[in-house]
Design a protein around this motif. Structure first.
Motif, PDB file in Angstrom:
ATOM      1  N   VAL A 254      -5.475  -7.118   4.457  1.00  0.00           N
ATOM      2  CA  VAL A 254      -6.893  -7.344   4.169  1.00  0.00           C
ATOM      3  C   VAL A 254      -7.460  -6.109   3.487  1.00  0.00           C
ATOM      4  N   CYS A 255      -8.188  -6.323   2.410  1.00  0.00           N
ATOM      5  CA  CYS A 255      -8.950  -5.243   1.779  1.00  0.00           C
ATOM      6  C   CYS A 255     -10.424  -5.583   1.953  1.00  0.00           C
ATOM      7  N   ASP A 256     -11.081  -4.829   2.811  1.00  0.00           N
ATOM      8  CA  ASP A 256     -12.466  -5.104   3.174  1.00  0.00           C
ATOM      9  C   ASP A 256     -13.382  -4.095   2.507  1.00  0.00           C
ATOM     10  N   ALA A 257     -14.602  -4.502   2.219  1.00  0.00           N
ATOM     11  CA  ALA A 257     -15.576  -3.577   1.637  1.00  0.00           C
ATOM     12  C   ALA A 257     -16.968  -3.898   2.132  1.00  0.00           C
ATOM     13  N   GLY A 258     -17.833  -2.899   2.055  1.00  0.00           N
ATOM     14  CA  GLY A 258     -19.215  -3.075   2.471  1.00  0.00           C
ATOM     15  C   GLY A 258     -20.139  -2.252   1.608  1.00  0.00           C
ATOM     16  N   LEU A 259     -21.398  -2.641   1.564  1.00  0.00           N
ATOM     17  CA  LEU A 259     -22.406  -1.977   0.734  1.00  0.00           C
ATOM     18  C   LEU A 259     -23.576  -1.542   1.592  1.00  0.00           C
ATOM     19  N   GLY A 260     -24.252  -0.476   1.165  1.00  0.00           N
ATOM     20  CA  GLY A 260     -25.490  -0.065   1.814  1.00  0.00           C
ATOM     21  C   GLY A 260     -25.260   0.530   3.187  1.00  0.00           C
ATOM     22  N   GLY A 261     -26.327   0.578   3.962  1.00  0.00           N
ATOM     23  CA  GLY A 261     -26.270   1.149   5.297  1.00  0.00           C
ATOM     24  C   GLY A 261     -27.244   2.293   5.446  1.00  0.00           C
ATOM     25  N   THR A 262     -27.071   3.349   4.644  1.00  0.00           N
ATOM     26  CA  THR A 262     -27.968   4.504   4.715  1.00  0.00           C
ATOM     27  C   THR A 262     -28.731   4.733   3.416  1.00  0.00           C
ATOM     28  N   SER A 263     -28.264   4.112   2.325  1.00  0.00           N
ATOM     29  CA  SER A 263     -28.984   4.160   1.058  1.00  0.00           C
ATOM     30  C   SER A 263     -28.420   3.071   0.161  1.00  0.00           C
ATOM     31  N   THR A 264     -29.014   2.893  -1.001  1.00  0.00           N
ATOM     32  CA  THR A 264     -28.515   1.885  -1.942  1.00  0.00           C
ATOM     33  C   THR A 264     -27.322   2.384  -2.729  1.00  0.00           C
ATOM     34  N   ARG A 265     -26.936   3.646  -2.532  1.00  0.00           N
ATOM     35  CA  ARG A 265     -25.854   4.251  -3.298  1.00  0.00           C
ATOM     36  C   ARG A 265     -24.638   4.561  -2.429  1.00  0.00           C
ATOM     37  N   VAL A 266     -24.482   3.787  -1.380  1.00  0.00           N
ATOM     38  CA  VAL A 266     -23.386   3.990  -0.429  1.00  0.00           C
ATOM     39  C   VAL A 266     -22.503   2.752  -0.395  1.00  0.00           C
ATOM     40  N   GLY A 267     -21.189   2.965  -0.294  1.00  0.00           N
ATOM     41  CA  GLY A 267     -20.253   1.855  -0.173  1.00  0.00           C
ATOM     42  C   GLY A 267     -18.994   2.283   0.556  1.00  0.00           C
ATOM     43  N   ARG A 268     -18.206   1.305   0.967  1.00  0.00           N
ATOM     44  CA  ARG A 268     -16.965   1.569   1.699  1.00  0.00           C
ATOM     45  C   ARG A 268     -15.921   0.542   1.320  1.00  0.00           C
ATOM     46  N   VAL A 269     -14.672   0.994   1.190  1.00  0.00           N
ATOM     47  CA  VAL A 269     -13.531   0.101   1.002  1.00  0.00           C
ATOM     48  C   VAL A 269     -12.488   0.458   2.052  1.00  0.00           C
ATOM     49  N   SER A 270     -11.985  -0.543   2.777  1.00  0.00           N
ATOM     50  CA  SER A 270     -10.984  -0.321   3.815  1.00  0.00           C
ATOM     51  C   SER A 270      -9.737  -1.151   3.545  1.00  0.00           C
ATOM     52  N   TRP A 271      -8.574  -0.541   3.750  1.00  0.00           N
ATOM     53  CA  TRP A 271      -7.299  -1.232   3.584  1.00  0.00           C
ATOM     54  C   TRP A 271      -6.651  -1.406   4.949  1.00  0.00           C
ATOM     55  N   PHE A 272      -6.333  -2.668   5.308  1.00  0.00           N
ATOM     56  CA  PHE A 272      -5.668  -2.987   6.560  1.00  0.00           C
ATOM     57  C   PHE A 272      -4.373  -3.726   6.230  1.00  0.00           C
ATOM     58  N   PRO A 273      -3.228  -3.040   6.249  1.00  0.00           N
ATOM     59  CA  PRO A 273      -1.963  -3.672   5.874  1.00  0.00           C
ATOM     60  C   PRO A 273      -1.479  -4.647   6.934  1.00  0.00           C
ATOM     61  N   ASP A 274      -0.424  -5.397   6.590  1.00  0.00           N
ATOM     62  CA  ASP A 274       0.121  -6.353   7.553  1.00  0.00           C
ATOM     63  C   ASP A 274       1.203  -5.735   8.428  1.00  0.00           C
ATOM     64  N   ALA A 275       1.346  -4.421   8.410  1.00  0.00           N
ATOM     65  CA  ALA A 275       2.323  -3.738   9.259  1.00  0.00           C
ATOM     66  C   ALA A 275       1.940  -3.889  10.726  1.00  0.00           C
ATOM     67  N   ASP A 276       2.933  -4.119  11.591  1.00  0.00           N
ATOM     68  CA  ASP A 276       2.666  -4.359  13.013  1.00  0.00           C
ATOM     69  C   ASP A 276       1.969  -3.180  13.690  1.00  0.00           C
ATOM     70  N   SER A 277       2.236  -1.985  13.216  1.00  0.00           N
ATOM     71  CA  SER A 277       1.693  -0.791  13.867  1.00  0.00           C
ATOM     72  C   SER A 277       0.357  -0.343  13.286  1.00  0.00           C
ATOM     73  N   ALA A 278      -0.120  -1.028  12.261  1.00  0.00           N
ATOM     74  CA  ALA A 278      -1.348  -0.597  11.578  1.00  0.00           C
ATOM     75  C   ALA A 278      -2.598  -1.143  12.259  1.00  0.00           C
ATOM     76  N   ALA A 279      -3.702  -0.463  12.039  1.00  0.00           N
ATOM     77  CA  ALA A 279      -4.991  -0.891  12.588  1.00  0.00           C
ATOM     78  C   ALA A 279      -5.566  -2.050  11.786  1.00  0.00           C
ATOM     79  N   CYS A 280      -6.419  -2.844  12.436  1.00  0.00           N
ATOM     80  CA  CYS A 280      -7.221  -3.854  11.764  1.00  0.00           C
ATOM     81  C   CYS A 280      -8.686  -3.456  11.921  1.00  0.00           C
ATOM     82  N   PHE A 281      -9.589  -4.221  11.336  1.00  0.00           N
ATOM     83  CA  PHE A 281     -11.004  -3.870  11.442  1.00  0.00           C
ATOM     84  C   PHE A 281     -11.458  -3.814  12.891  1.00  0.00           C
TER      85      PHE A 281
END
Length: 296
Positions: free
Chosen positions: A119-146
């Motif tokens: 999963v490649c997740d992203a989000g906008l805003g939060g503290t200003s209109t110029r803020v964003g985030r992109v998160s990568w969650f691989p399908d590896a068994d040991s990796a984190a998810c959201f």
């Protein structure tokens, strides 16, 4: 390049992600979004036309995407991501999460863990209109998810929206609105980064991480690594249907009983008593034996 992908959410961010996938020549893209267009959506996306308010976001977006990128097979459904036919997930190489609630992201975590795709997740805003985030969650068994990133209390509260048979279905406190929305230009920047990170991370990374962008700071980006939480339930095998189905509900206003045969979370968010129009529906019986109401 990915051949078959799923995009969850076709708002300002999802529209830009879909456009980028079309520009890259992606073979097949499936889009899921249950919302209908509002005037504010039309002003923030290149996919939506003036006068389209009230139409399904998915149908309106698909019309434009098919005209612009005929080499890509575009399909979709006006449903929440949890109601998409599981066959779509079996074929998906990656899911682009462009949703705007922690609940939807948690549902996506459960789906990804079940069907084994990144999963490649992203989000906008939060503290200003110029803020964003992109998160990568691989399908590896040991990796984190959201869901691993949430506090135990927050995760439990979200899971109760689809697990609990006890409290009233409509939880008015389930989501907290962001302090700031974003701009169309920021959506374009973050969406481009989202697609680019997915393309590179799918080949090179088996760890979960997030890239935070703030155009008002120096440097404008920072990367944070994520570890799997031992308390997250999505890294253990679950039997039965992924999301429990409400088979019997009772209206808290007029006491009429009905059989929605839909996900508990769907009933909580969208369910309405056919007799009095109340949204105060109480779950009386549920089942995990089958999946009902999936849409292809």
């Amino acid at each position: 390049m990915f051949h078959q992908v799923v995009v969850a959410g076709i708002g300002a961010l999802g529209s830009e992600v879909a456009r980028n996938l079309g520009l890259l020549g992606c073979e097949s893209v499936f889009v899921a979004d249950a919302d209908r267009l509002e005037e504010k959506n039309i002003k923030r996306s290149v996919l939506f036309r003036e006068g389209a308010a009230g139409q399904s976001k998915v149908s309106s977006a698909l019309d434009r995407l098919r005209a612009w990128f005929p080499q890509t097979h575009w399909s979709g459904a006006p449903v929440e991501i949890a109601d998409v036919d599981p066959e779509r997930f079996l074929k998906a190489e990656v899911l682009f999460s462009c949703v705007d609630t922690d609940l939807a992201r948690t549902e996506i975590s459960a789906i990804a863990a079940t069907y084994g795709f990144p999963v490649c997740d992203a989000g906008l805003g939060g503290t200003s209109t110029r803020v964003g985030r992109v998160s990568w969650f691989p399908d590896a068994d040991s990796a984190a998810c959201f869901a691993c990133l949430l506090t135990s209390k927050r995760r439990a509260a979200l899971l109760s929206v689809w697990e609990s048979d006890v409290h009233t279905c409509w939880d008015k406190t389930q989501e907290e609105a962001a302090q700031w929305t974003s701009t169309a230009t920021m959506a374009s920047i973050v969406a481009g980064l989202q697609v680019e990170i997915a393309l590179s991370a799918a080949k090179e990374r088996n760890d979960a991480f997030s890239v935070y962008v703030d155009l008002d700071q120096t440097p404008i980006s920072r990367t944070v690594q994520h570890r799997q939480s031992a308390e997250c339930p999505f890294h253990t095998e679950v039997s039965g249907a992924l999301f429990p189905i409400c088979t019997l509900a009772e209206c808290g206003t007029c006491r009429r009983q009905l059989s929605p045969n839909r996900r508990i979370a769907w009933v909580r968010r969208w369910g309405v008593c056919p007799s009095c129009g109340s949204r105060e529906l109480i779950i009386r019986e549920s089942s995990r034996t089958e999946v009902i109401g999936s849409v292809s």
